[in-house]
Enzyme design. Structure first.
Site, PDB file in Angstrom:
ATOM      1  N   ASP A  64      24.629  52.508  54.261  1.00 24.00           N
ATOM      2  CA  ASP A  64      24.320  51.280  53.531  1.00 24.00           C
ATOM      3  C   ASP A  64      24.180  51.637  52.055  1.00 24.00           C
ATOM      4  O   ASP A  64      23.294  52.417  51.681  1.00 24.00           O
ATOM      5  CB  ASP A  64      23.019  50.690  54.085  1.00 24.00           C
ATOM      6  CG  ASP A  64      22.599  49.404  53.380  1.00 24.00           C
ATOM      7  OD1 ASP A  64      23.222  49.031  52.365  1.00 24.00           O
ATOM      8  OD2 ASP A  64      21.624  48.773  53.838  1.00 24.00           O
ATOM      9  N   TYR A 149      28.415  36.843  42.689  1.00 24.35           N
ATOM     10  CA  TYR A 149      29.614  37.677  42.756  1.00 24.35           C
ATOM     11  C   TYR A 149      30.249  37.785  41.367  1.00 24.35           C
ATOM     12  O   TYR A 149      30.582  38.883  40.906  1.00 24.35           O
ATOM     13  CB  TYR A 149      30.604  37.072  43.748  1.00 24.35           C
ATOM     14  CG  TYR A 149      31.851  37.907  43.963  1.00 24.35           C
ATOM     15  CD1 TYR A 149      31.827  39.002  44.820  1.00 24.35           C
ATOM     16  CD2 TYR A 149      33.030  37.599  43.307  1.00 24.35           C
ATOM     17  CE1 TYR A 149      32.966  39.773  45.009  1.00 24.35           C
ATOM     18  CE2 TYR A 149      34.177  38.362  43.486  1.00 24.35           C
ATOM     19  CZ  TYR A 149      34.138  39.444  44.350  1.00 24.35           C
ATOM     20  OH  TYR A 149      35.275  40.210  44.532  1.00 24.35           O
ATOM     21  N   LYS A 153      30.549  41.209  39.090  1.00 22.88           N
ATOM     22  CA  LYS A 153      31.842  41.771  38.707  1.00 22.88           C
ATOM     23  C   LYS A 153      31.989  41.846  37.194  1.00 22.88           C
ATOM     24  O   LYS A 153      32.610  42.776  36.662  1.00 22.88           O
ATOM     25  CB  LYS A 153      32.972  40.947  39.327  1.00 22.88           C
ATOM     26  CG  LYS A 153      33.026  41.054  40.854  1.00 22.88           C
ATOM     27  CD  LYS A 153      33.168  42.487  41.329  1.00 22.88           C
ATOM     28  CE  LYS A 153      33.322  42.600  42.827  1.00 22.88           C
ATOM     29  NZ  LYS A 153      33.523  43.997  43.281  1.00 22.88           N
ATOM     30  N   THR A 184      42.114  40.505  52.129  1.00 20.84           N
ATOM     31  CA  THR A 184      41.030  41.326  52.659  1.00 20.84           C
ATOM     32  C   THR A 184      40.029  40.423  53.385  1.00 20.84           C
ATOM     33  O   THR A 184      40.056  39.203  53.216  1.00 20.84           O
ATOM     34  CB  THR A 184      40.286  42.056  51.524  1.00 20.84           C
ATOM     35  OG1 THR A 184      39.593  41.086  50.730  1.00 20.84           O
ATOM     36  CG2 THR A 184      41.241  42.841  50.651  1.00 20.84           C
TER      37      THR A 184
END
Length: 244
Positions: A64, A149, A153, A184
């Protein structure tokens, strides 16, 4: 095999890939192994075990990445490291407006990247290696459906530039790729939604989704001697999405 890189380009090298059990990370681990590297994959067991990078030179350890001490120990245990690729990433979409989901996404995507880079730094510095992080097209603009997210990024892009400046004196190059929509597990929601898929493809000049292998090839380039004077770069791998 990737045409621009000779078949044994990474022979005798050691590569660590975090988040290498699926998607872009798995494709990168497999490509590096095919090019001759011994690859150490750190990541969680994927929902689809068929996506694991299976190769005689790939070693997979379940880890993890949000466990800072555990991640650091595993990277230190590798010994020699020539290249580090940080691919671990998650998105919780609109749940990211919840503080707990926000914290989780930042922990996996951004903080774990920094932890991995710091842990690998001594080994990389001993031989003058390279780091490739994974940003995203969302690092260039926001997303109302992916606030954490997108923030993570964008943070990776700036972290990459910062480490490129900091680590250069040790002979370590640090670059990032910024993938667009790639087939993906992370992009499953878009891929499974016909309306969303059509909207995305309408904006991609190449007219299709990317493949994990295509991003892996860009990562391999940034690790290779062909990119010896590339440092602090953000390389979009998006079929032209950002150009429209």
């Amino acid at each position: 095999m990737s045409g621009f890189i000779c078949p044994d380009a990474f022979a005798g090298t050691s590569v660590v890939v975090t988040g290498g059990t699926s998607g872009i990370g798995a494709a990168t681990a497999l490509l590096c192994a095919e090019l001759g590297a011994r690859v150490h994959v750190l990541g969680l067991a994927p929902a689809d075990p068929d996506g694991l990078p299976r190769h005689e030179r790939v070693r997979i350890v379940e880890q993890d990445v949000t466990d800072r001490d555990g991640l650091t120990r595993q990277i230190h245990a590798v010994g020699r490291i020539d290249h580090l690729v940080t691919c671990a990433g998650v998105s919780r979409n609109r749940d990211e407006y919840d503080p707990a989901a926000w914290d989780q996404v930042l922990a996996v995507n951004l903080t774990a990247t920094m932890v991995a880079c710091q842990a690998a730094h001594p080994a990389l510095a001993s031989g003058g290696g390279s780091i490739v992080t994974v940003s995203s097209m969302f690092g260039f603009f926001g997303s109302r459906d992916r606030p954490a997210y997108s923030a993570s990024k964008g943070g990776i892009a700036q972290l990459t530039r910062s480490l490129a400046a900091e680590y250069a004196a040790d002979g370590i190059r640090v670059n990032t790729v910024a993938p667009g929509f790639v087939t993906t597990p992370l992009a499953r929601g878009v891929l499974d939604d016909p309306d969303a898929s059509r909207a995305v493809l309408a904006r991609v000049p190449l007219g299709r989704f990317g493949r994990p292998r295509e991003v892996a090839t860009a990562i391999a380039f940034l690790c290779s001697p062909a990119a010896a004077y590339v440092n602090g770069a953000i390389l979009p791998v998006d079929g032209g999405y950002l150009s429209v």
